[in-house]
Design an enzyme around this catalytic site. Structure first.
Site, PDB file in Angstrom:
ATOM      1  N   GLU A 170      42.363  39.509  31.986  1.00 22.94           N
ATOM      2  CA  GLU A 170      41.493  38.426  32.479  1.00 22.94           C
ATOM      3  C   GLU A 170      40.267  38.253  31.572  1.00 22.94           C
ATOM      4  O   GLU A 170      39.122  38.353  32.000  1.00 22.94           O
ATOM      5  CB  GLU A 170      41.104  38.668  33.929  1.00 22.94           C
ATOM      6  CG  GLU A 170      42.296  38.544  34.869  1.00 22.94           C
ATOM      7  CD  GLU A 170      41.930  38.466  36.342  1.00 22.94           C
ATOM      8  OE1 GLU A 170      42.618  37.752  37.095  1.00 22.94           O
ATOM      9  OE2 GLU A 170      40.964  39.146  36.751  1.00 22.94           O
ATOM     10  N   GLU A 276      49.519  37.152  37.327  1.00 23.15           N
ATOM     11  CA  GLU A 276      49.041  37.664  38.613  1.00 23.15           C
ATOM     12  C   GLU A 276      49.044  36.554  39.645  1.00 23.15           C
ATOM     13  O   GLU A 276      48.533  35.454  39.375  1.00 23.15           O
ATOM     14  CB  GLU A 276      47.609  38.206  38.499  1.00 23.15           C
ATOM     15  CG  GLU A 276      47.440  39.430  37.639  1.00 23.15           C
ATOM     16  CD  GLU A 276      46.013  39.968  37.693  1.00 23.15           C
ATOM     17  OE1 GLU A 276      45.280  39.659  38.668  1.00 23.15           O
ATOM     18  OE2 GLU A 276      45.630  40.702  36.759  1.00 23.15           O
TER      19      GLU A 276
END
Length: 343
Positions: A170, A276
């Site tokens: 991320e 995700e």
């Protein structure tokens, strides 16, 4: 009290012998040869959960191996995070090897997720490992390369080949702050990213390298980050996305995510992986609808430019480590959310 070193050694021995630690008799489905779309899950907590005595149950109420259970439910891939020197040992390179060996023996595909930290790296924190603090930019680049090569070489020496490797987790604002904070120095972030990219290719030349960004619905964020990387010579093979809607906005978020995917395909010529996804475990009807729709939308993208979808830690029982977005209930049974991976 069992230590991670003893536990991981025991599990690796069992994996080598082909033995399971739980009683189970699941029918393991074969992946269709003509279907490259990955249906996966991040299962990085599983060894820690097993060591704590957490059990997983099939529809018959029988305690089973959690990885085999997910495989029997239509998942053909796993995502595994790795930390540099975590305090408690979980998700270090040895723990990673145990999980990778188990999934490899099931014939599952593997995505390795480098955080380049001793703990969580995400949009709110990209902390350097303790042993990397105070390093110059050049030394940080070398540390990224050395760590990446060390971990991947360990897998390679054990006959395990990951299909995808994430360089950072991320990293919507870069990694290894403050030196690699993209909003402050995109060029530095690109250099650190490329150190990881090149290291991956030096061990596994065919592995696809993913740059993974949060908020897959936010096209502006993705354009900013990948325009910045591109203008500074940044390298990637696949654009990774996270998507965590709630029961009220998942339709809108899926539509926005699809538009973002199509823009990433067109703007950069990049494949996309949904690395995700998750939704509250007690909203299973909405979660099933969200995932079914998302997977269907991903499959509509031309030329198979979306590589797959990974649920983040579905095995987490409600409240495990304070996490409530898994797909198992308080009794250790899968919720309806995972039905989406059968379809």
């Amino acid at each position: 009290m069992i230590t991670i070193k003893i536990y991981t050694r025991l599990l690796l021995v069992l994996a080598v012998l082909g033995l399971g630690s739980c009683k189970e008799n699941e029918n393991i489905p074969e992946v269709k040869a003509d279907d490259s779309f990955a249906k996966g899950a991040d299962i990085s907590w599983i060894t820690e959960m097993e060591a704590a005595g957490v059990n997983f149950y099939n529809n018959g109420g029988v305690s089973v191996d959690g990885i085999k259970l997910l495989h029997s439910m239509g998942m053909d891939a796993v995502r595994l995070r790795v930390w540099v020197d975590p305090v408690n040992g979980w998700c270090n390179k040895q723990d990673l090897l145990v999980k990778a060996y188990r999934t490899h023996n099931l014939g599952m595909r593997i995505l390795i997720d480098f955080h380049y930290s001793d703990s969580w790296a995400d949009p709110g924190q990209q902390n350097k490992p303790r042993t990397w603090e105070g390093l110059s930019l050049d030394a940080l680049k070398q540390a990224v390369a050395d760590h990446t090569i060390e971990v991947l070489s360990l897998l390679k020496s054990n006959g395990i080949t990951p299909e995808w490797v994430q360089v950072g987790n991320e990293t919507g604002n870069g990694m290894l702050w403050d030196e690699g904070k993209a909003s402050e120095n995109m060029a530095n972030y690109a250099l650190l990213n490329n150190a990881g990219y090149d290291a991956v290719k030096s061990v596994f030349s065919d592995a696809k390298v993913i740059v993974h960004v949060h908020n897959g619905h936010d096209n502006g964020l993705f354009r900013w980050l990948f325009d910045g990387l591109k203008s500074n010579g940044g390298k990637w093979d696949v654009i990774g996305m996270s998507l965590y809607p709630d029961k009220d906005n998942w339709r809108e978020r899926n539509t926005q995510c699809l538009a973002n995917i199509q823009d990433m395909n067109t703007r950069y010529g990049s494949d996309v992986m949904i690395c995700e996804v998750g939704m509250s475990w007690d909203e299973e009807d909405a979660a099933e609808a969200f995932l079914t729709d998302l997977i269907a939308k991903c499959r509509t993208v031309s030329n198979e430019k979306v590589l797959g979808v990974f649920y983040w830690e579905p095995l987490a029982h409600a409240g495990w480590n304070g996490y409530t977005l898994g797909a198992f209930d308080d009794n250790g049974r899968a919720t309806k959310a995972l039905n989406a991976f059968f379809k």
